[in-house]
Design a protein around this motif. Sequence first.
Motif, PDB file in Angstrom:
ATOM      1  N   ALA A  67       0.810  -1.219   0.000  1.00  0.00           N
ATOM      2  CA  ALA A  67       0.000   0.000   0.000  1.00  0.00           C
ATOM      3  C   ALA A  67       0.843   1.269   0.000  1.00  0.00           C
ATOM      4  O   ALA A  67       0.320   2.356  -0.273  1.00  0.00           O
ATOM      5  N   CYS A  68       2.133   1.159   0.289  1.00  0.00           N
ATOM      6  CA  CYS A  68       3.006   2.341   0.316  1.00  0.00           C
ATOM      7  C   CYS A  68       3.224   2.853  -1.111  1.00  0.00           C
ATOM      8  O   CYS A  68       3.618   2.097  -1.998  1.00  0.00           O
ATOM      9  N   ALA A  69       2.986   4.129  -1.325  1.00  0.00           N
ATOM     10  CA  ALA A  69       3.185   4.705  -2.656  1.00  0.00           C
ATOM     11  C   ALA A  69       4.656   4.834  -3.004  1.00  0.00           C
ATOM     12  O   ALA A  69       5.036   4.763  -4.179  1.00  0.00           O
ATOM     13  N   GLU A  70       5.487   5.021  -1.999  1.00  0.00           N
ATOM     14  CA  GLU A  70       6.935   5.198  -2.185  1.00  0.00           C
ATOM     15  C   GLU A  70       7.669   4.265  -1.227  1.00  0.00           C
ATOM     16  O   GLU A  70       7.107   3.839  -0.206  1.00  0.00           O
ATOM     17  N   PRO A  71       8.942   3.955  -1.523  1.00  0.00           N
ATOM     18  CA  PRO A  71       9.724   3.184  -0.547  1.00  0.00           C
ATOM     19  C   PRO A  71       9.726   3.904   0.805  1.00  0.00           C
ATOM     20  O   PRO A  71       9.925   5.115   0.872  1.00  0.00           O
ATOM     21  N   ASP A  72       9.505   3.155   1.852  1.00  0.00           N
ATOM     22  CA  ASP A  72       9.432   3.744   3.191  1.00  0.00           C
ATOM     23  C   ASP A  72      10.482   3.183   4.136  1.00  0.00           C
ATOM     24  O   ASP A  72      10.541   3.570   5.298  1.00  0.00           O
ATOM     25  N   MET A  73      11.345   2.269   3.638  1.00  0.00           N
ATOM     26  CA  MET A  73      12.297   1.591   4.502  1.00  0.00           C
ATOM     27  C   MET A  73      13.648   1.504   3.799  1.00  0.00           C
ATOM     28  O   MET A  73      13.720   1.266   2.594  1.00  0.00           O
ATOM     29  N   GLN A  74      14.727   1.713   4.553  1.00  0.00           N
ATOM     30  CA  GLN A  74      16.077   1.464   4.046  1.00  0.00           C
ATOM     31  C   GLN A  74      16.676   0.314   4.835  1.00  0.00           C
ATOM     32  O   GLN A  74      16.484   0.240   6.065  1.00  0.00           O
ATOM     33  N   ILE A  75      17.361  -0.585   4.127  1.00  0.00           N
ATOM     34  CA  ILE A  75      18.009  -1.714   4.803  1.00  0.00           C
ATOM     35  C   ILE A  75      19.510  -1.649   4.596  1.00  0.00           C
ATOM     36  O   ILE A  75      20.013  -1.083   3.619  1.00  0.00           O
ATOM     37  N   TYR A  76      20.230  -2.236   5.553  1.00  0.00           N
ATOM     38  CA  TYR A  76      21.679  -2.432   5.481  1.00  0.00           C
ATOM     39  C   TYR A  76      21.953  -3.905   5.783  1.00  0.00           C
ATOM     40  O   TYR A  76      21.438  -4.434   6.775  1.00  0.00           O
ATOM     41  N   CYS A  77      22.743  -4.544   4.945  1.00  0.00           N
ATOM     42  CA  CYS A  77      23.081  -5.952   5.136  1.00  0.00           C
ATOM     43  C   CYS A  77      24.604  -6.073   5.122  1.00  0.00           C
ATOM     44  O   CYS A  77      25.232  -5.814   4.090  1.00  0.00           O
ATOM     45  N   TYR A  86      26.583 -12.345  10.509  1.00  0.00           N
ATOM     46  CA  TYR A  86      26.140 -11.254   9.651  1.00  0.00           C
ATOM     47  C   TYR A  86      25.100 -10.423  10.377  1.00  0.00           C
ATOM     48  O   TYR A  86      24.600 -10.807  11.447  1.00  0.00           O
ATOM     49  N   LEU A  87      24.783  -9.293   9.785  1.00  0.00           N
ATOM     50  CA  LEU A  87      23.909  -8.309  10.422  1.00  0.00           C
ATOM     51  C   LEU A  87      22.883  -7.821   9.412  1.00  0.00           C
ATOM     52  O   LEU A  87      23.210  -7.540   8.258  1.00  0.00           O
ATOM     53  N   LEU A  88      21.638  -7.697   9.840  1.00  0.00           N
ATOM     54  CA  LEU A  88      20.563  -7.113   9.053  1.00  0.00           C
ATOM     55  C   LEU A  88      20.001  -5.917   9.810  1.00  0.00           C
ATOM     56  O   LEU A  88      19.634  -6.046  10.984  1.00  0.00           O
ATOM     57  N   ALA A 125       9.782  -2.282  10.328  1.00  0.00           N
ATOM     58  CA  ALA A 125      11.215  -2.570  10.167  1.00  0.00           C
ATOM     59  C   ALA A 125      11.547  -3.957  10.705  1.00  0.00           C
ATOM     60  O   ALA A 125      12.336  -4.704  10.104  1.00  0.00           O
ATOM     61  N   LEU A 126      10.949  -4.303  11.826  1.00  0.00           N
ATOM     62  CA  LEU A 126      11.184  -5.632  12.400  1.00  0.00           C
ATOM     63  C   LEU A 126      10.661  -6.734  11.478  1.00  0.00           C
ATOM     64  O   LEU A 126      11.308  -7.778  11.304  1.00  0.00           O
ATOM     65  N   ARG A 127       9.512  -6.488  10.845  1.00  0.00           N
ATOM     66  CA  ARG A 127       8.967  -7.494   9.927  1.00  0.00           C
ATOM     67  C   ARG A 127       9.831  -7.641   8.678  1.00  0.00           C
ATOM     68  O   ARG A 127       9.989  -8.752   8.148  1.00  0.00           O
ATOM     69  N   ILE A 128      10.416  -6.529   8.214  1.00  0.00           N
ATOM     70  CA  ILE A 128      11.315  -6.577   7.051  1.00  0.00           C
ATOM     71  C   ILE A 128      12.520  -7.462   7.356  1.00  0.00           C
ATOM     72  O   ILE A 128      12.925  -8.307   6.545  1.00  0.00           O
ATOM     73  N   ILE A 129      13.106  -7.281   8.533  1.00  0.00           N
ATOM     74  CA  ILE A 129      14.267  -8.096   8.911  1.00  0.00           C
ATOM     75  C   ILE A 129      13.873  -9.570   8.979  1.00  0.00           C
ATOM     76  O   ILE A 129      14.609 -10.450   8.496  1.00  0.00           O
ATOM     77  N   ASP A 130      12.732  -9.855   9.551  1.00  0.00           N
ATOM     78  CA  ASP A 130      12.272 -11.245   9.634  1.00  0.00           C
ATOM     79  C   ASP A 130      12.098 -11.855   8.247  1.00  0.00           C
ATOM     80  O   ASP A 130      12.458 -13.022   8.019  1.00  0.00           O
TER      81      ASP A 130
END
Length: 552
Positions: free
Chosen positions: A354-364, A385-387, A430-435
Motif C-alpha cells: 500500500a506504500c506509494a513510495e519506498p518507506d524503509m532502508q536496509i543495510y546488510c 552477519y547483520l541485518l 522494520a522488524l517485519r522486514i528483517i524477519d
Amino acid sequence: MDQTSYDYIVVGAGSAGCALVERLTRDGRTRVLLLEAGGSDRQFWIKVPIGYGVNFANPRLNWNYHAEPDAGLNGRVIYWPRGKVIGGSSSINAMAYMRGLPHDFDDWERAGAEGWSWQAVRPVYERMERHLERDADGRPRQRGEGLLPVSDLSDQMDPFSERFLAAAEACGWACCTDLSTVTGEGVGYYRSTVRHGLRCSAADAFLAPARRRGNLRVVTRATVEQVTFDGRRATGLRFRTGGDVLDVRAGREVILCAGAINSPKLLQLSGIGPPALLRRHGIPVLHDLGEVGRGLQDHLAISHVFRATAPTLNNILGRMRPRLFAGLRYVATRRGPLGVPVNQVGGYLRSDPACAEPDMQIYCNPLSYGSAADGRPVPDREPGYLLSAQLCRPDSRGDIAIRSADPKDAPLIRPNSLATEHDRAGARRALRIIDRLAAAPALAGVTRERLAPDPGLTDPNALMEDFRARASTVFHPTSTCRMGRGPGDSVLDARLRVHGLSGLRVVDSSAFPNVTSGNTNAPTMMLATRAADMILEDAATRDHERVLIHAP
C-alpha cells in the motif's frame, strides 16, 4: 592575503563547507576564510575505508556528543559522533553514497524551499559526481566529470553478500546495478565515496583543489564563539585558536556549515533563537527566531545479528593471521576487505504494497561484532552477519539547545525518538522486514542462530521492547535550521538566508526541511554545491545594482 578581512567566511570544513569553498574560490579572486575546529585529516585510518570502525569513537577526530536521555528509547543516552577534523563527518562516516529519492526533494519544495525540487537538484548531483565503475567485460570506466568519485566496489565485496541479494529477490524486491542513483524501490551493492582504494572525503574531492588557489585560507583548531553584527547585518566572526581570540570581517557573507548540531548552537550563542532560551543563559536577544534548533530529525535503525554456518568477513577481520594477510594485500594493491566500507548491500523497500513510495532502508553486512570498552566495534571470531532496517522518513522531531553561554559546552541534543504513531508503526514494519529477509532460503540455509535479540524473543510486543532497548541513530541529523516559508515555520528562506538578517546563511544538513530517505552525506554536498551557485548569483546581482546606483 589580508588576515582579518575576507569576502566570505565559512565555518566548518565538513561535507558542506568543503563543497562550498571549492565553488566560491574558483575565480581565483574571491577571498575566502575557512575555519575548522578539528585538525588534519592526514591519518592512515581515515584514508583506509574499513577504518570507519577504528575512528568511530576517536576523540581526536570527532565531537563525541551524547544525546539526552531519550524517553522513546527507554531513557537511554545515545552516542552521537560528529566529525571534528578536516572533512568533517565525511572523514569518519561509512562512505555509503545515496542521493535520496525524488519525493524527498519535491517535499522540500512543498515545505517552502522553492527551487529545491527533484527536477532542480538532479542536475546538481550529476554535475558533482564522477562514477567509477566497470563495464560488462569488467573493464574500468568512468561516467560523469564531477569532482566527487562514487565507486562501484562490488567486485571486492565479500562473497557472502551475494546471499543478501538472493534473499531480497526471493522476497520480491528487485535488484539494481546502481544503488546510488536509484529513484524508487531497489536493492543492490552500496556505492561508496572511495577512490583508488582510499576514502575520498569532501576534503579530498573539493577542498584539495581549492587549497591550491591563493584566495583560500584554511585555519584549523579554530573554535568559533559567535557571529558578529552591525545592527541586523552579519559582519564577521570571533573565534579562538590556541590561546588567542581573534576577530575577522566578512565583506560579503558569513556562512555556517557547522552541521545540524553546531550551526544552531552557534546561532543561539550569537543571540539568534528562542528568546526564553537565550535569556535563560544570559545572552542578549539579537533576533527572535524561535525555530533555531527545533525540528531535529534523524534515522533510527535496529540491527539483528546472526551466527552463520558459511564464511563471512569475520573469518578474515576477526582472526589475526587472515587479518594480517588482508592488511598486506591492501598495502600492496589497495584492494580487498580493507578497501571496502562495512556497508555492502542495502537499498530502499516498500514495507507494504500500500506504500506509494519506498518507506524503509536496509543495510546488510557480512560481519558481526561486539564493542570494545572505548566503543570501537570488534569483529567476532566466528562467522556472522547483520541485518538492519530503518524508517526512511520519520516524522518525530526533537531539538538542539545550548547548555550554557560557554561555547566550550556541548549543546543539549533531544532526539524525541518514536514520538509519533507513524514512527512507532514504522519500527514495527522494520522488524517485519528483517524477519522476511532472514527467513529467505539464501540466508536461512546458512544461519545457525540469531544472536541479537535473543532467539527466544518472538512476541511482537517483546520485539518492540527490544527495539526501544537497542535501536540507535545512524548519524543522519538534519533540519535544525531548516528552509521554509517564513520565521514562523523555519530559520532560512529558500536561498539559505537567515530570516530577518542579512549577510548570514546556513549551508549544511540543518537546512533540510525534512530528512531525506537515505544517507545524508550526498544530499548535504549537493545542497552546498547548489548553495554556492545561489551565493555567487546574489553577489553578482548586488554588484550590478551598485553599478547602476553609482552610474552617472
